[in-house]
Design a protein around this motif. Sequence first.
Motif, PDB file in Angstrom:
ATOM      1  N   ASP A  10       1.280  -1.144   0.011  1.00 35.59           N
ATOM      2  CA  ASP A  10      -0.123  -0.248  -0.276  1.00 35.59           C
ATOM      3  C   ASP A  10       1.027   1.190  -0.153  1.00 35.59           C
ATOM      4  OD1 ASP A  10      -0.779   0.729   3.749  1.00 35.59           O
ATOM      5  OD2 ASP A  10       1.158  -0.108   2.510  1.00 35.59           O
ATOM      6  N   SER A  63      -3.666   2.890  -1.385  1.00 31.64           N
ATOM      7  CA  SER A  63      -3.989   2.581  -2.247  1.00 31.64           C
ATOM      8  C   SER A  63      -4.362   0.916  -1.907  1.00 31.64           C
ATOM      9  CB  SER A  63      -2.260   2.674  -2.598  1.00 31.64           C
ATOM     10  OG  SER A  63      -1.710   1.225  -2.394  1.00 31.64           O
ATOM     11  N   ASP A  64      -4.605   0.043  -2.934  1.00 32.82           N
ATOM     12  CA  ASP A  64      -5.109  -1.312  -2.830  1.00 32.82           C
ATOM     13  C   ASP A  64      -4.223  -2.457  -2.228  1.00 32.82           C
ATOM     14  OD1 ASP A  64      -4.805  -1.760  -4.885  1.00 32.82           O
ATOM     15  OD2 ASP A  64      -6.455  -2.681  -6.069  1.00 32.82           O
TER      16      ASP A  64
END
Lengths: 361, 641
Positions: free
Chosen positions: A95, A129-130
């Motif tokens: 991430d 972020s993923d």
Amino acid sequence: MNLRLEQHRANIISRLTTAMQIEHATIPPYLCAMYSMVEGYNVAAWETIRTVAIEEMLHMVLVANLRNAMEHDASFDLTSPGFVPEYPAYLPESDQSFTVVLAPFSEKALDIFVQIERPGDLHTPTGESDGYVSIGEFYNRLKEDLKAIVAEHGDDAVFCGDPARQINAAWYFNGGGEIVAVTDQSSALRAIRVIVNQGEGFNHNLYSGDHEEFQEVQDLAHYYKFREIQAGRRYLPADATCGNLDGARGPSGETFTVDYSAKAVRHAVFNYNPADLDAPVQEMLLGFSQLYWQLLGACEEAFNGGGAAPLKKAHELMYVTKYKAEEIMNQPLDYHSDSRTGPLFLHPDVLRQKLGKASDG
Amino acid sequence: MELQYDVAIVGSGITGAIIARWLTERGHSVVLLEAGTPDGNSRAGFRQLTETFYQETAKVPSSPFRAQQSRDWPVYDSGVEAPTVLRDMAARPLGDEAQANAYYLQRGAEHPFASTYLRIAGGTTMHWMGTCLRMLPADFEMRSRYGVGVNWPFGYNELEPFYRLAEWEIGVSAERSEQVASGAPYPADYEYPMHKIPDSWLDQYLAKRLDGFSVAIDGQSYPIGVTNTPAGRNSHPHIGAKDPRFYAPPGNYRPVGDPDRPDQFGERCVGNSSCVPICPANAKYTALKTLRFALASDRGSASLLTRRIVTRINLDPAGKEVESLDYFDYSVVPAIKGRVRAKVYVLATNAIENAKLLLASGRSREEGVANSSGLVGRNLMDHPTLLTWALLRDPIGAFRGPGSTAGVTGMRDGEFRSKFSSARIEIGNWGWSWPKITPDTTVIDLVGADDKPTVFGQQLRQQVNFQSQREVTLAFEMDQLPDENNRIYVEEGVIEARHSEFRPIIDFSLDEYCRRGMANASKVASAIYDRVGATEKTEHNPEGRFGRKAGYFRHEDSETGELEFHGAGHLAGTHRMGNDPKSSVVDADQRSWDHANLYIAGCGSMPTMGTANPTLTGAALAFRTAQSIDRDLLAGKPVTP
């Protein structure tokens, strides 16, 4: 050929390829911290970081065994530019909540180590972020994928790799845990469990699981080893209060010395331009890169079914690279401060380019 | 202060540790009373021993432990020096006043007893080389086969299963396929726990040149070769080999590293080249590795009490059974006396200290405890060692790796044993360090003793390098027959004042059987050096070097007429086992014939020496004893044979 199975398999193998990168990416920072310590100082911290680095190498072998169990004739690539990140860097597919840098043994280095190993439930998600929040989370996703593919297609179809490629337990030593030969879902999940528990602890406690898994002496997970060094204190079992391992309490056991001064640590710097160095030191840097990539090459050959010879070669190269790294760290970066030259983990081709040298054949 | 246990063991060396671990895993309570300190037990303590070793100029076997002599050593507050390192033991001419300071007193015999030992948790395995050879079948039957010595109360085959237990407990690295050639039978499905330690370059060099060679001994031809030596030193485990110990964890053998962190340090030999006196990686076996499992066991309970010197064995009023042990406890200030009671007692110190304690405890000094045979302290044996050395034609990389990885085979057994000693030939990887203290003395000799150096600068470096790289030592460990006149005893007034103990008094000499064997060995050495193209440099002389005088004597059958022997550190024979109480001290399980609840264990029980380093055999005997004690305790009383 079962298209669905093969797509699913390819997906997992892609994750395992990333896993190999992740496990390796933590090693150069740990090594730099170790190489920077002057012998005789910070002995407790040195021994601890050493066991963590060795266990990361175990994780690399476990990932190789996982992939070789699921893929026939797997082709590992540890030596092309891109496998080793150019530090400072984010952990692959993370991430991106923190950067991993090369640094001497220091508070800054420990901060990063703690971030690398931090268990998922102790992270504060940044929501940016993923990518995964923790390495454990990454492996949990992998584990779910694995269980799904086996549930659908069965052990035999999934674990179709050549058993002869499995690296056996005799080759790992001086670190906690053992090499698990992967042949089915049960052993695959065990391998993943060892990786996650050694890093983050199991069952929300301090320990690595090596005692339960392998009847070894009780040992802390990596995260808590680093917390101990940060505090200069050992954990007592009672410090693991349920759900609040990071609370105000921290480790409350015996103290040990941690010394970040120039007397005890070579204050190596890594953000210099290698082309600015004196020629002999440039040669040392190049020598180090060549050795380290030979080491990666030996690991690559071993994972690709090379047998005992590349594994022996890899062990020898670990010593040789250590001596070369220490030689570089003994070089002052300038003559006005106690700064030393840090070994850059740059691919030899990349380093040559930065040095303005012609490519090597 | 009185303590009570199922079993009280005196000594925490390999014998005591093996017995403690077995019995603890069987659910019993055990106490080990150790005269020395526990320093090797923690990583910090072991590191300190290593640091002490690094700073000592003379790298003798006791060098890591010398600091314990100092009252400044931070571990002690009691002001009492640990008896860990025996005071100056160097062989001295009889009548020398320095004997007054030595631990041993030697009188009445021609040759010095030159071996030493350590009194520390872990015992002398703290500085041993780690050689783990089995004795040969013939060694157990010297009387019936060769008409010399005595027979053991059992043969090789009966001891064989215990050798296996010992090899797995120590963690011995060897290939069964290579060892079967030694003449000692192995079961077909047996394998050592770990792969052999690789042969050194020197081993391979000698093996090539000795291929097809044989020597004539007493009119018969004996093939000479090189074989890897089994070692208690960590290496890669044999995957799939089966562990014979009931308490071993499932799965493959896991090399035991550092006693404090066994999974993280010392799981492999990494070539430190200082095995004697200490392995910085802790990859070499020490009894601490067995002790740590005994102490950690949750099936029984073991306690290790250090800095307790047992001074007396007390018998019951009828004089039949042991009632208690008295000890001197210097772990506190001021030192106090204590007493321990148990159902079964085990003496597991070593051949000299076991005998000393027995003799010190008797109503009269001659009698002692457990001494109806009169043999306690008698038949003291060592492996008198003949050192030979040579300069090879080619560089072979001396001073690297374990001190010895292979031996020259062919002389351990044969018809000639009816006339003179056989020998085991150890190939030394560390140049001439043992006989000549090289490379230190190399520099001294080349530079010369005057103000104007003879050789210096680049020339000095080249010559030191040239010689150092070509040095080889072949050490002949001679079999020694039991002789009642070789003995250790005690006397009123001959006391070690620091700890209220008796000083051992030793009578020792080599008989003609052994001297002739050494003479023969000196000829075999020369033949070997000749064959491999080396220039022999062996010299024996009465004065020795730096005042060291080993056992010097002349013999007309030897190569040069002169011979010299050193101690191998192998102590045996002083409470030997047998089938007849009139001619032995203990039975085949090392139980005293005189006191059913007393076991006297260790290499002191060995009736003959053979030519194998004795520790592995002592360890095998320890397993036998442990099983016997277990039977005693389960029966609720000693099971008198």
